[in-house]
Design a protein around this motif. Sequence first.
Motif, PDB file in Angstrom:
ATOM      1  N   PRO A 171      26.910 -36.399  -3.331  1.00 52.21           N
ATOM      2  CA  PRO A 171      26.388 -35.620  -2.208  1.00 52.21           C
ATOM      3  C   PRO A 171      25.751 -36.515  -1.146  1.00 52.21           C
ATOM      4  CG  PRO A 171      24.907 -35.462  -4.080  1.00 52.21           C
ATOM      5  CD  PRO A 171      26.130 -36.187  -4.558  1.00 52.21           C
ATOM      6  N   ALA A 172      25.742 -36.026   0.091  1.00 54.26           N
ATOM      7  CA  ALA A 172      25.094 -36.754   1.176  1.00 54.26           C
ATOM      8  C   ALA A 172      23.579 -36.635   1.046  1.00 54.26           C
ATOM      9  CB  ALA A 172      25.546 -36.183   2.524  1.00 54.26           C
ATOM     10  N   ARG A 173      22.882 -37.606   1.588  1.00 55.73           N
ATOM     11  CA  ARG A 173      21.416 -37.605   1.508  1.00 55.73           C
ATOM     12  C   ARG A 173      20.829 -36.351   2.154  1.00 55.73           C
ATOM     13  NH1 ARG A 173      18.279 -42.012   0.655  1.00 55.73           N
ATOM     14  NH2 ARG A 173      16.853 -41.329   2.303  1.00 55.73           N
ATOM     15  N   GLU A 174      21.403 -35.903   3.273  1.00 60.36           N
ATOM     16  CA  GLU A 174      20.877 -34.716   3.943  1.00 60.36           C
ATOM     17  C   GLU A 174      21.053 -33.469   3.090  1.00 60.36           C
ATOM     18  OE1 GLU A 174      18.963 -34.379   6.603  1.00 60.36           O
ATOM     19  OE2 GLU A 174      18.914 -36.569   6.471  1.00 60.36           O
ATOM     20  N   ALA A 232      18.539 -43.921  -6.906  1.00 64.40           N
ATOM     21  CA  ALA A 232      17.193 -44.010  -6.320  1.00 64.40           C
ATOM     22  C   ALA A 232      17.143 -43.454  -4.898  1.00 64.40           C
ATOM     23  CB  ALA A 232      16.716 -45.461  -6.330  1.00 64.40           C
ATOM     24  N   ASP A 233      18.191 -43.716  -4.087  1.00 63.95           N
ATOM     25  CA  ASP A 233      18.153 -43.243  -2.710  1.00 63.95           C
ATOM     26  C   ASP A 233      18.231 -41.722  -2.626  1.00 63.95           C
ATOM     27  OD1 ASP A 233      20.781 -43.410  -3.685  1.00 63.95           O
ATOM     28  OD2 ASP A 233      21.611 -43.462  -1.649  1.00 63.95           O
ATOM     29  N   LEU A 234      19.014 -41.116  -3.528  1.00 66.22           N
ATOM     30  CA  LEU A 234      19.121 -39.657  -3.531  1.00 66.22           C
ATOM     31  C   LEU A 234      17.864 -39.017  -4.103  1.00 66.22           C
ATOM     32  CD1 LEU A 234      22.852 -39.076  -4.587  1.00 66.22           C
ATOM     33  CD2 LEU A 234      21.849 -39.191  -2.299  1.00 66.22           C
ATOM     34  N   ARG A 235      17.277 -39.676  -5.101  1.00 68.53           N
ATOM     35  CA  ARG A 235      16.010 -39.157  -5.647  1.00 68.53           C
ATOM     36  C   ARG A 235      14.933 -39.165  -4.559  1.00 68.53           C
ATOM     37  NH1 ARG A 235      14.732 -39.385 -10.998  1.00 68.53           N
ATOM     38  NH2 ARG A 235      12.837 -38.309 -10.315  1.00 68.53           N
ATOM     39  N   ARG A 236      14.935 -40.217  -3.735  1.00 63.22           N
ATOM     40  CA  ARG A 236      13.942 -40.309  -2.665  1.00 63.22           C
ATOM     41  C   ARG A 236      14.190 -39.219  -1.620  1.00 63.22           C
ATOM     42  NH1 ARG A 236      14.929 -45.357  -1.098  1.00 63.22           N
ATOM     43  NH2 ARG A 236      14.040 -46.062  -3.052  1.00 63.22           N
ATOM     44  N   ALA A 237      15.464 -38.960  -1.310  1.00 62.12           N
ATOM     45  CA  ALA A 237      15.796 -37.898  -0.356  1.00 62.12           C
ATOM     46  C   ALA A 237      15.366 -36.541  -0.899  1.00 62.12           C
ATOM     47  CB  ALA A 237      17.301 -37.904  -0.078  1.00 62.12           C
ATOM     48  N   LEU A 238      15.535 -36.348  -2.184  1.00 63.04           N
ATOM     49  CA  LEU A 238      15.118 -35.083  -2.815  1.00 63.04           C
ATOM     50  C   LEU A 238      13.616 -34.880  -2.677  1.00 63.04           C
ATOM     51  CD1 LEU A 238      15.918 -32.648  -4.636  1.00 63.04           C
ATOM     52  CD2 LEU A 238      15.435 -34.133  -6.603  1.00 63.04           C
ATOM     53  N   ARG A 239      12.857 -35.907  -2.993  1.00 66.76           N
ATOM     54  CA  ARG A 239      11.399 -35.801  -2.884  1.00 66.76           C
ATOM     55  C   ARG A 239      10.977 -35.623  -1.423  1.00 66.76           C
ATOM     56  NH1 ARG A 239      11.675 -40.349  -6.552  1.00 66.76           N
ATOM     57  NH2 ARG A 239      11.216 -39.680  -8.696  1.00 66.76           N
ATOM     58  N   ASP A 240      11.648 -36.341  -0.525  1.00 61.41           N
ATOM     59  CA  ASP A 240      11.314 -36.213   0.904  1.00 61.41           C
ATOM     60  C   ASP A 240      11.500 -34.769   1.365  1.00 61.41           C
ATOM     61  OD1 ASP A 240      10.726 -38.884   1.058  1.00 61.41           O
ATOM     62  OD2 ASP A 240      12.625 -39.479   1.998  1.00 61.41           O
TER      63      ASP A 240
END
Length: 301
Positions: free
Chosen positions: A224-227, A283-291
């Motif tokens: 999935p995309a970060r957005e 890690a980048d997707l986990r960060r996007a989720l938290r954001d």
Amino acid sequence: MEAMNDDLSALADRLDRTNELLKRMLAEVAKTPSTHAIFVDAGYLYAAAGRLVAGTEDRRAFDLDAEGLIDALIDRARTVFADSRLLRVYWYDGARRRIHTAEQQTIAELPDVKVRLGNLNANNQQKGVDSLIRTDLESLARHRAISDAALLGGDEDLVSAVEAAQGYGARVHLWGIEAPEGRNQAEPLLWEVDSQRTLDLDFFKPYVSRRTAAAYEANTAARPAREDVRFVGAQIAAKWLSSRGREALVELLPGHPYLPGSVDQDLLVEAEGMLQYSLRGQADLRRALRDGFWEHLQTLY
């Protein structure tokens, strides 16, 4: 006699000034918040947590959600050192020629985390990590940068690091990982520290997963995309707020940008179900989720 009285009077004045100076110094010390840091021997962490959760010490056989685990360690330290602020997390690992791997680089980019690398020899054994831990512990204690150190490790060679920090007045608290059998920390290290804690299976389960081809954890679906992940985080935040209420939010906000371990794990599991995609080791997707989760809450309050 008069000269003696003058001398005594002068001495009394000097004592009064000294006492006043000491009072001021103590008052300043009392106003200065205590500070703690977390020191993680990644070699010990991967081996002990891998054996506990996945049944193996081979890093290639399991995934470690380092970002989620670091947040959980920070959250635990916040509970243990209730009246103290976090300086940072120090993450010690080995790498060939001390060149960051992709995973280590991702960890190094996390807020409040400092990655320190020793060498990795031909047998994949860490070299120089213990000396790095000693150098940092001793330096931070000597400069009064920390009052408490949480040390996640088990090697006997860390005894000298503990002694060095204690020599400058810092307290060192050893954190260990539950061993399926026997003990995975050296006894001399256990004897030397100021306190001991053991993190159990339930603590590590959310962050360690054996690599299998089961269901969506195999990540056969498109990434999935970060957005999209950020939007899912916002959706979950809305549901969380609806079910928990404003009081729970008030308790959560002071911890920003960190989430308590239980909330973070619920967020991860629900997001993976909605996305049908595993976020473990992403890690980048986990960060996007938290954001996305935090952004939704902060737009409301």
